[in-house]
Structures are given as structure tokens and as C-alpha cells.
Scaffold this active site. Structure first.
Site, PDB file in Angstrom:
ATOM      1  CE  LYS A 108      -7.499   1.588   3.487  1.00  0.00           C
ATOM      2  NZ  LYS A 108      -6.302   2.095   4.236  1.00  0.00           N
ATOM      3  CD  GLU A 114      -2.505   1.229   2.745  1.00  0.00           C
ATOM      4  OE1 GLU A 114      -3.551   1.903   2.812  1.00  0.00           O
ATOM      5  OE2 GLU A 114      -2.053   0.583   3.716  1.00  0.00           O
ATOM      6  CB  CYS A 130      -4.439  -1.456   4.378  1.00  0.00           C
ATOM      7  SG  CYS A 130      -3.502  -1.497   5.924  1.00  0.00           S
TER       8      CYS A 130
END
Length: 255
Positions: free
Chosen positions: A106, A40, A140
Site C-alpha cells: 500500500k 484489507e 483502501c
């Protein structure tokens, strides 16, 4: 499909230094691979200075990724801070060997660090077709929210890229295996190592898990490149024999 998981420290908010470092690491791989997976925010570390470090989709990092993909005839992916008009996104970018780009923003922003104050959340899930695999990318904190990643479309592989700190790495290990088992898919998780400018320590634990929760690449703390080959036939055979996905719930994810 042969995948290279690249686990390394990141230089804080220095995109050029990070690109140079990843170039060296990728060049050190002495066998053909189909996909390189980077962590990430691989050009900056997990920074909240989004406006200062953001690139656009015509920026140097996208050009670099396309060059790597073309040179190696391999796909490459990871997340990058991207600015669109006035909004910044923690954007997962997948570049095919052809240069084609697919992106996923995300969805679950890490409020504990103020990510929700500095980035805009994505809304749409992405399924990537590559080398005969259907790939679902996540970033994540998405790992903690199984509803959004639930395998309702029969994807074959979940990829999580992360800056997941040492303090909570046990959760990272548990949840990656859980996602593999509940979705009957392969899971690849790539995390960074080293310290960031906020003093957070990262110990990697990049790994690959099969559809029954077995490690194909075990978690390790040292910097390294871990190559794994995934086969579709065992996955399909197991899904046919253990047809758990046939009993999954039908639902719609609402904003």
C-alpha cells in the site's frame, strides 16, 4: 473471468479465526470462480499493532492462501500485515492457482489513524496478468489518489480492498465509480462489515462497476458473497468507440 467478492465482519487481531471463517465462506460458494477477493487486513482488521500481528511471507496466512488457490483452482487476494526485517507493510497479496505469489505494498498510508507511524509505504505499482486480464491492485486509502492509479498501461481491472468506515462510505461509492469512468476499466471494491475494536462501524458496500460507471454488483450492507462475471469484449469495444484514453496526459509519478 468470474470473481467472488467476499464481504464479511472480521475478528479483531485473530488470524486463525479469520482464516477459519473465510474457509467456510469460500467452501459455501457452489459455482466455479476464477478469483476470490477478500478485504484489507483480512486476518486482523485495520490494526496499528503491526509488530504484534505481523506475519512473514512464509507464514500461516500465505500457506492458507496457497492451499485455497490450489484446492479451488482459483486465485485469491486480499491484504495482510507482513513484516520484512524490521519493517511492516500493509501488503496486497495475489496468489495464483499455481501457487505463484505477487504482491503490492500500500502506497498511501492513512495518517489520520497513524498508519504511517506503524507501516512502511510501498513505492511500486503492480500489474497482474491473470485469465487474460491485466489487473491493477490497490488498497483502501489509495482510492483517494487518482494520479497513482491512472491507467497509463491499459490495464483492464482495478481491485480495491478496504476497511472503509460507514462514516465515509459515500466517498467510497463515489470514488470507485470515478476510477472506473476516468480509467475506462472495470473496478472491484471489497470492504468489510461489522465493528472493530476502536468502535468504527463498517457497512460493506462492496461493488463492481463497469468502464462506463454502471453497477454490475450494487453496494449492499449485509454480509455476503457476490459473484460477478467480467467480459473483455465489451470493454475493448467501448474503448475503441470512445477512445478517451488516447487523450490522457503523459506524466511520471515522483516520490
Amino acid at each position: 473471468m468470474k470473481i467472488a467478492l467476499i464481504q464479511t465482519a472480521l475478528v479483531w487481531e485473530d488470524a486463525q479465526a479469520n482464516r477459519d471463517h473465510f474457509t467456510q465462506l469460500i467452501q459455501s460458494v457452489n459455482e466455479p470462480v476464477d478469483l476470490f477477493v477478500l478485504p484489507e487486513m483480512f486476518t486482523t482488521g485495520f490494526t496499528m499493532q503491526s509488530q504484534q500481528v505481523a506475519e512473514d511471507m512464509q507464514g500461516e496466512t500465505l500457506k492458507w492462501m496457497q492451499n485455497v488457490a490450489n484446492t479451488n483452482q482459483s486465485a485469491i487476494c486480499g491484504s495482510v500485515v507482513i513484516k520484512v526485517q524490521n519493517d511492516c507493510y500493509n501488503r496486497f497479496i495475489f496468489v495464483h492457482p499455481s501457487g505463484e505469489i505477487q504482491t503490492y505494498d500500500k502506497r498511501h498510508l492513512f495518517t489520520l489513524a497513524g498508519e504511517d507511524q506503524n507501516y512502511r509505504s510501498g513505492r511500486d505499482r503492480l500489474i497482474i496478468d491473470y485469465k487474460g486480464f491485466k489487473i491493477c491492485p490497490m488498497v483502501c486509502y489509495d482510492l483517494r489518489f487518482p494520479v497513482f492509479s491512472r491507467n497509463t498501461v491499459d490495464y483492464d481491472l482495478l481491485i480495491y480492498v478496504a476497511n472503509w468506515p460507514k462514516l465515509r462510505v459515500n466517498a467510497w461509492d463515489i470514488l470507485l465509480r470515478a476510477r472506473a469512468v476516468e480509467n475506462m476499466c472495470y473496478v472491484v471494491g471489497v470492504n468489510r462489515t461489522g465493528f472493530d475494536a476502536n468502535g468504527h462501524e463498517y457497512v460493506g458496500h462492496s461493488q463492481t462497476v463497469d468502464f462506463l460507471g454502471n453497477y454490475l454488483v450494487e453496494p449492499r450492507e449485509n454480509e455476503g458473497i457476490y459473484v460477478v462475471e467480467l467480459q473483455k469484449e465489451p470493454l475493448f469495444e467501448t474503448r475503441k468507440k470512445l477512445a478517451f484514453l488516447n487523450d490522457r496526459d503523459a506524466f511520471t509519478v515522483l516520490d
